[in-house]
Motif scaffolding. Structure first.
Motif, PDB file in Angstrom:
ATOM      1  N   LEU A 113     -11.978  -2.927   7.009  1.00 42.88           N
ATOM      2  CA  LEU A 113     -11.140  -2.575   8.161  1.00 42.88           C
ATOM      3  C   LEU A 113     -11.550  -3.303   9.435  1.00 42.88           C
ATOM      4  O   LEU A 113     -10.819  -3.314  10.413  1.00 42.88           O
ATOM      5  CB  LEU A 113     -11.202  -1.067   8.404  1.00 42.88           C
ATOM      6  N   LEU A 114     -12.730  -3.914   9.456  1.00 38.53           N
ATOM      7  CA  LEU A 114     -13.187  -4.594  10.656  1.00 38.53           C
ATOM      8  C   LEU A 114     -12.737  -6.045  10.704  1.00 38.53           C
ATOM      9  O   LEU A 114     -13.032  -6.761  11.651  1.00 38.53           O
ATOM     10  CB  LEU A 114     -14.718  -4.554  10.736  1.00 38.53           C
ATOM     11  N   PHE A 133      -2.726   4.094  12.209  1.00 42.96           N
ATOM     12  CA  PHE A 133      -2.996   4.963  13.359  1.00 42.96           C
ATOM     13  C   PHE A 133      -4.383   5.593  13.227  1.00 42.96           C
ATOM     14  O   PHE A 133      -5.155   5.647  14.181  1.00 42.96           O
ATOM     15  CB  PHE A 133      -1.920   6.046  13.435  1.00 42.96           C
ATOM     16  N   VAL A 134      -4.702   6.068  12.034  1.00 41.03           N
ATOM     17  CA  VAL A 134      -5.978   6.756  11.837  1.00 41.03           C
ATOM     18  C   VAL A 134      -7.114   5.750  11.595  1.00 41.03           C
ATOM     19  O   VAL A 134      -8.204   5.897  12.125  1.00 41.03           O
ATOM     20  CB  VAL A 134      -5.891   7.730  10.641  1.00 41.03           C
ATOM     21  N   MET A 135      -6.856   4.715  10.808  1.00 40.14           N
ATOM     22  CA  MET A 135      -7.949   3.888  10.312  1.00 40.14           C
ATOM     23  C   MET A 135      -8.298   2.709  11.217  1.00 40.14           C
ATOM     24  O   MET A 135      -9.459   2.320  11.299  1.00 40.14           O
ATOM     25  CB  MET A 135      -7.612   3.374   8.907  1.00 40.14           C
ATOM     26  N   THR A 136      -7.313   2.104  11.871  1.00 40.49           N
ATOM     27  CA  THR A 136      -7.597   0.859  12.588  1.00 40.49           C
ATOM     28  C   THR A 136      -7.018   0.809  13.987  1.00 40.49           C
ATOM     29  O   THR A 136      -7.294  -0.123  14.732  1.00 40.49           O
ATOM     30  CB  THR A 136      -6.999  -0.342  11.826  1.00 40.49           C
ATOM     31  N   ASN A 137      -6.193   1.759  14.364  1.00 46.22           N
ATOM     32  CA  ASN A 137      -5.511   1.732  15.658  1.00 46.22           C
ATOM     33  C   ASN A 137      -4.725   0.429  15.833  1.00 46.22           C
ATOM     34  O   ASN A 137      -4.657  -0.119  16.922  1.00 46.22           O
ATOM     35  CB  ASN A 137      -6.525   1.899  16.789  1.00 46.22           C
ATOM     36  N   PRO A 175      -7.807  -4.913  13.566  1.00 42.26           N
ATOM     37  CA  PRO A 175      -8.293  -5.778  14.642  1.00 42.26           C
ATOM     38  C   PRO A 175      -7.271  -6.878  14.961  1.00 42.26           C
ATOM     39  O   PRO A 175      -6.613  -7.375  14.041  1.00 42.26           O
ATOM     40  CB  PRO A 175      -9.548  -6.403  14.043  1.00 42.26           C
TER      41      PRO A 175
END
Lengths: 422, 303
Positions: free
Chosen positions: B165-166, B248-252, B255
């Motif tokens: 996720l990063l 919405f929950v995991m990465t907004n 990136p």
């Protein structure tokens, strides 16, 4: 194909739901001649104090005023602000509404809260940063019992083992380089120990905790008159400050996906956190904790962030007088003491500061000194939601390796476009 | 006596015909549903359409003004909109075939008349009944770069830690993977219902003709469940377009906006920036896109 409508209707239902939730409370009161007041505040530890204060208030005004407080979840985003927006559209705001400092300008400009200069007593008792935060266009719109600050919390044993003694006087506050060296020394990649922990959320936190680095370096987020952010949020001083913070993430001195208790569990030696962290650390008495000042730029003075949840009176209230009375009641010295104590948030009244003697002792004196001497309010601009969100996303990208100048240029562009539309 | 005289004209009135009565009854019965439908579905859509031509700050409903096509012009010049559109299409194009084939595979797997099949059905369906928010939070932990279980597993096979996720390159694919895992059980159930309807005789006949497993699948199973497949494809596509909770929950959305979707952008502009006009314009464009894709998909499936 009609599923999209579901999204819309869900949004509609959300706002209608909140309408239904509060309209019945607002309408009440006339029967017994008793004035009904409602209050909104985000969910949190302060509710203990507020419950007690309201009980007292209701007892004192029995038969005249009855106040009821609703605690609304906030999450790690802007859920509370979303709820206020929805209520504003349907004209169902409570009489008294709590808001985070930087939103005052936005709400005042939109006309959902009203000036309270003639309501607030003992205005001179509050610290400057609290008054400044609640002021928009030279009028006072909000006042709150507490202030806040961010400091560097540390694990005493880990720092002692590394031979590091953090500063105990404001004038000796670490410069960026000293802070960086300490973090580097404390990081042990083999053991999975990080030098510093700083939380990365998707809400207000990022601008709040990185602000002091920017201000200390002589930078800012937006022009003083709020006309543009070009050259401010992406100005050379701001870029330099963020580049300094990026060094920590680039070199792995900060964990980008930490567990919620990384610092408390001893997997990080220091933590940049809000004053409320001190109350949390009391739950881990087996470790010795210390606090030192927010590090300063080599080019400037020590600066700390400020601003906490503050109270305003909504324009839709039918009982401004009663609301004003409650507002003053919340902000009396005694009640401010109570609220400040539950979460170890610094009080915003100077006489409360003097009362709470534990704030004079180490290490809590650090928090107090910062509030009294180095507090800096976040910018008061009607484009704050865009600034806070876009800046937060940009800094997230920067910490993941993005180019500082590019990312901040994008923020300036978005914010200026928003200013132009207003 | 007087009562009688008043009653007389009433009784003279023509009685309702059966047809008329039936129609009236139908209207009465459907009225509650119609009112709800109008209030929560049709009215918001009309309003969204109207608002999309306005400059409307959510906090200041009285200050809204008509600005013509401004919102639409801004939208098509907005690089974030183009990115969101691209991300949404990428997600849909990947998720729909993967999720549907996984679901069909699972359905075939649990369509056996053995006891284990029942357990399998529960096992594969359980993520569906779990709230997506909960699932997304759990997967955020699983994808953790240092301590996530997935990276631990990869380490075991000698693969170094992945940022998931990063990373702008991996975040969307990570979301696709977990979305398939979460939702495939639902489509599996629909496929399963379809499979149960395939007459056993067809398989027997195919076997008599010497068909192998693959041939049976291709010439018996697939044609027999084609109507189910069409339905599953369409609902999966629509669901995929609406991707919101996971980013919405995991990465907004990060990136670098790599997981920003149309619905996410709609939410961000509408609620966070309180720009109702602009987000309504996004909603209208989104509506058109979904409508057109469903239409095309239906046409293609008919052939």
């Amino acid at each position: 194909m009609f599923k999209k409508l579901l999204v819309l209707s869900a949004a509609a239902m959300l706002s209608i739901g909140s309408l239904a939730a509060c309209s019945n409370e607002e309408a009440g009161g006339s029967e017994s001649g008793e004035v009904q007041l409602t209050l909104w505040h985000p969910e949190g530890d302060k509710s203990v104090a507020y419950d007690e204060i309201l009980k007292e208030f209701n007892k004192e005004h029995e038969g005249e005023i009855e106040a009821k407080i609703e605690y609304i979840p906030r999450g790690n985003k802007y859920a509370y602000e979303d709820k206020i927006s929805a209520a504003a559209t349907s004209n169902t705001l409570p009489d008294l509404v709590a808001m985070d400092g930087p939103n005052v300008a936005n709400y005042a400009d939109a006309g959902i809260i009203q000036p309270i200069d003639d309501v607030v007593k003992e205005k001179d008792k509050f610290v400057d940063s609290a008054i400044k935060q609640g002021t928009f266009n030279d009028k006072l719109y909000a006042i709150g019992p507490t202030e806040s600050t961010v400091a560097l919390f540390y694990n005493k044993k880990m720092l002692a083992d590394a031979g590091i003694s953090p500063p105990t006087k404001l004038e000796d506050a670490w410069t960026w380089d000293e802070f960086y060296e300490a973090a580097k020394k404390l990081t042990d990649k083999e053991k999975g120990i990080y030098g510093v922990n700083w939380t990365l959320d998707y809400g207000e936190w990022i601008i709040y905790f990185t602000g002091p680095a920017v201000w200390s370096n002589g930078g800012s987020f937006i022009a003083e008159d709020g006309s543009t952010s070009e050259g401010y949020v992406n100005g050379p001083e701001t870029v330099e400050a963020i580049k300094f913070l990026q060094k920590f993430t680039n070199e792995g001195l900060v964990n980008l996906q930490p567990t919620p208790t990384e610092f408390e569990d001893g997997n990080a030696a220091m933590m940049l956190m809000g004053s409320w962290q001190w109350a949390k650390l009391q739950g881990y008495p087996e470790t010795e904790w210390g606090i030192t000042y927010y590090p300063k730029s080599p080019n400037g003075d020590q600066v700390s962030p400020s601003g906490d949840w503050t109270w305003g009176i909504s324009t839709s209230t039918k009982n401004k007088e009663a609301a004003g009375e409650l507002l003053n009641f919340i902000n009396t010295k005694d009640n401010v003491n109570k609220i400040a104590a539950v979460e170890s948030t610094p009080p915003s009244r100077t006489d409360s500061m003097a009362d709470l003697t534990e704030w004079d002792q180490e290490p809590m004196n650090v928090l107090k000194e910062q509030v009294l001497n180095t507090a800096h309010a976040r910018p008061a601009t009607t484009s704050y939601p865009v600034l806070s969100t876009k800046y937060g996303q940009a800094v997230q990208n920067i910490f993941l390796g993005g180019d500082v100048q590019d990312e901040l240029d994008k923020v300036a562009k978005e914010v200026d476009a928003d200013i132009a539309r207003k | 006596m007087e009562v009688k005289t008043t009653v007389v004209p009433v009784s003279q009135k023509k009685p309702m015909t059966y047809e008329k009565q039936k129609r009236l009854l139908g209207v009465v019965f459907s009225l509650p549903a119609l009112i709800l439908l109008f209030t929560f579905l049709i009215l918001p859509v009309i309003l969204a359409f109207v608002y999309s031509f306005m400059n409307y700050n959510m906090l200041n409903p009285d200050g809204k003004v008509f600005t013509g096509l401004d919102n639409y012009i801004r939208l098509f010049q907005d690089s974030i909109f183009l990115t969101s559109l691209k991300n949404t299409l990428y997600f849909t194009i990947l998720v729909v075939p993967i999720q549907c084939s996984v679901a069909l595979g699972l359905a075939l797997l649990v369509n056996k008349k053995v006891k284990v099949a029942g357990i399998g059905r529960v096992f594969f369906f359980s993520p569906v009944v779990t709230s997506m928010v909960v699932v997304a939070i759990l997967w955020t932990f699983l994808y953790n770069v240092d301590s996530g279980i997935i990276n631990n597993a990869l380490n075991f096979f000698g693969i170094e830690n992945q940022p998931f996720l990063l990373s702008a390159d991996q975040a969307m694919n990570s979301i696709i993977f977990m979305s398939v895992w979460q939702a495939a059980g639902f489509q599996m159930m629909i496929f399963l219902a379809g499979l149960k309807d395939v007459p056993e005789e067809l398989y027997e006949a195919a076997e008599m003709d010497g068909a192998n497993v693959w041939q049976k699948f291709k010439h018996v199973t697939l044609p027999s469940i084609s109507h189910v497949t069409g339905f599953v494809l369409i609902i999966t596509t629509i669901q995929a377009f609406r991707l919101f909770i996971q980013p919405f929950v995991m990465t907004n959305g990060g990136p670098s906006d790599s997981t920003k979707t149309l619905v996410f952008m709609l939410y961000e502009n509408g609620f966070q920036f309180r720009d109702v006009g602009y987000s309504s314009a996004i909603a209208v464009v989104f509506f058109v896109i979904v409508l057109v894709s469903s239409f095309i998909l239906k046409k293609v499936l008919k052939q």
